[in-house]
Design a protein around this motif. Structure first.
Motif, PDB file in Angstrom:
ATOM      1  N   ILE A  21      -8.425  45.357   8.948  1.00  0.00           N
ATOM      2  CA  ILE A  21      -8.578  43.917   9.047  1.00  0.00           C
ATOM      3  C   ILE A  21      -7.172  43.336   8.954  1.00  0.00           C
ATOM      4  O   ILE A  21      -6.290  43.925   8.322  1.00  0.00           O
ATOM      5  CB  ILE A  21      -9.482  43.313   7.954  1.00  0.00           C
ATOM      6  N   VAL A  23      -4.799  40.056   7.901  1.00  0.00           N
ATOM      7  CA  VAL A  23      -4.792  38.875   7.046  1.00  0.00           C
ATOM      8  C   VAL A  23      -3.435  38.209   7.184  1.00  0.00           C
ATOM      9  O   VAL A  23      -2.399  38.873   7.111  1.00  0.00           O
ATOM     10  CB  VAL A  23      -5.022  39.255   5.563  1.00  0.00           C
ATOM     11  N   LYS A  52      -3.902  35.782  16.840  1.00  0.00           N
ATOM     12  CA  LYS A  52      -5.333  35.892  17.115  1.00  0.00           C
ATOM     13  C   LYS A  52      -5.588  36.690  18.396  1.00  0.00           C
ATOM     14  O   LYS A  52      -6.463  37.566  18.430  1.00  0.00           O
ATOM     15  CB  LYS A  52      -5.961  34.501  17.246  1.00  0.00           C
ATOM     16  N   CYS A  55      -4.870  40.468  17.798  1.00  0.00           N
ATOM     17  CA  CYS A  55      -5.936  41.106  17.015  1.00  0.00           C
ATOM     18  C   CYS A  55      -7.206  41.273  17.842  1.00  0.00           C
ATOM     19  O   CYS A  55      -7.860  42.315  17.777  1.00  0.00           O
ATOM     20  CB  CYS A  55      -6.212  40.297  15.741  1.00  0.00           C
ATOM     21  N   PRO A  61     -10.485  42.445  13.185  1.00  0.00           N
ATOM     22  CA  PRO A  61     -10.843  41.122  12.644  1.00  0.00           C
ATOM     23  C   PRO A  61      -9.642  40.491  11.941  1.00  0.00           C
ATOM     24  O   PRO A  61      -8.891  41.171  11.244  1.00  0.00           O
ATOM     25  CB  PRO A  61     -11.946  41.418  11.630  1.00  0.00           C
ATOM     26  N   LEU A  62      -9.475  39.197  12.172  1.00  0.00           N
ATOM     27  CA  LEU A  62      -8.362  38.463  11.569  1.00  0.00           C
ATOM     28  C   LEU A  62      -8.902  37.430  10.593  1.00  0.00           C
ATOM     29  O   LEU A  62      -9.816  36.680  10.919  1.00  0.00           O
ATOM     30  CB  LEU A  62      -7.534  37.753  12.643  1.00  0.00           C
ATOM     31  N   HIS A  63      -8.322  37.387   9.415  1.00  0.00           N
ATOM     32  CA  HIS A  63      -8.645  36.371   8.409  1.00  0.00           C
ATOM     33  C   HIS A  63      -7.386  35.551   8.168  1.00  0.00           C
ATOM     34  O   HIS A  63      -6.365  36.100   7.755  1.00  0.00           O
ATOM     35  CB  HIS A  63      -9.115  37.011   7.109  1.00  0.00           C
ATOM     36  N   VAL A  64      -7.455  34.258   8.448  1.00  0.00           N
ATOM     37  CA  VAL A  64      -6.335  33.355   8.200  1.00  0.00           C
ATOM     38  C   VAL A  64      -6.647  32.604   6.916  1.00  0.00           C
ATOM     39  O   VAL A  64      -7.663  31.925   6.821  1.00  0.00           O
ATOM     40  CB  VAL A  64      -6.133  32.363   9.360  1.00  0.00           C
ATOM     41  N   ILE A  65      -5.787  32.766   5.948  1.00  0.00           N
ATOM     42  CA  ILE A  65      -5.959  32.085   4.665  1.00  0.00           C
ATOM     43  C   ILE A  65      -5.091  30.841   4.690  1.00  0.00           C
ATOM     44  O   ILE A  65      -3.867  30.926   4.768  1.00  0.00           O
ATOM     45  CB  ILE A  65      -5.568  33.004   3.495  1.00  0.00           C
ATOM     46  N   LYS A  66      -5.735  29.706   4.674  1.00  0.00           N
ATOM     47  CA  LYS A  66      -5.014  28.433   4.632  1.00  0.00           C
ATOM     48  C   LYS A  66      -4.883  28.041   3.171  1.00  0.00           C
ATOM     49  O   LYS A  66      -5.870  27.745   2.506  1.00  0.00           O
ATOM     50  CB  LYS A  66      -5.766  27.373   5.413  1.00  0.00           C
TER      51      LYS A  66
END
Length: 83
Positions: A21, A23, A52, A55, A61-66
């Motif tokens: 994954i 991040v 994006k 990936c 899968p990409l998780h963007v933490i704002k």
């Protein structure tokens, strides 16, 4: 993070059939600093789209933490003050 080293590492691990994954942290703009001089946790929308797309192209899968203002206050502003 979305840089070249991360992309190469992701590709090499994907070739080895490692489940991955991605991040990345987007702390948003650091106010009072020229965006071109902003440190790496600020990702402009065009750069984030490239991450994006990459990936997606290799099926990770990409998780963007704002992050919130708290991150800017507790981490970014302290970091800048020490520089």
């Amino acid at each position: 993070s979305g840089g070249l080293n991360s992309a190469v590492a992701a590709m090499l691990l994907k070739i080895q059939k490692i489940d991955l994954i991605a991040v990345t942290i987007d702390s948003g703009p650091v106010y009072g600093i020229d965006p071109a001089q902003n440190f790496s946790c600020h990702i402009e929308s065009t750069r984030l789209q490239k991450i994006k797309d990459f990936c997606h192209s290799i099926n990770i899968p990409l998780h963007v933490i704002k992050s919130s203002e708290v991150f800017n206050e507790e981490v970014v502003e302290r970091w800048i003050a020490q520089k």
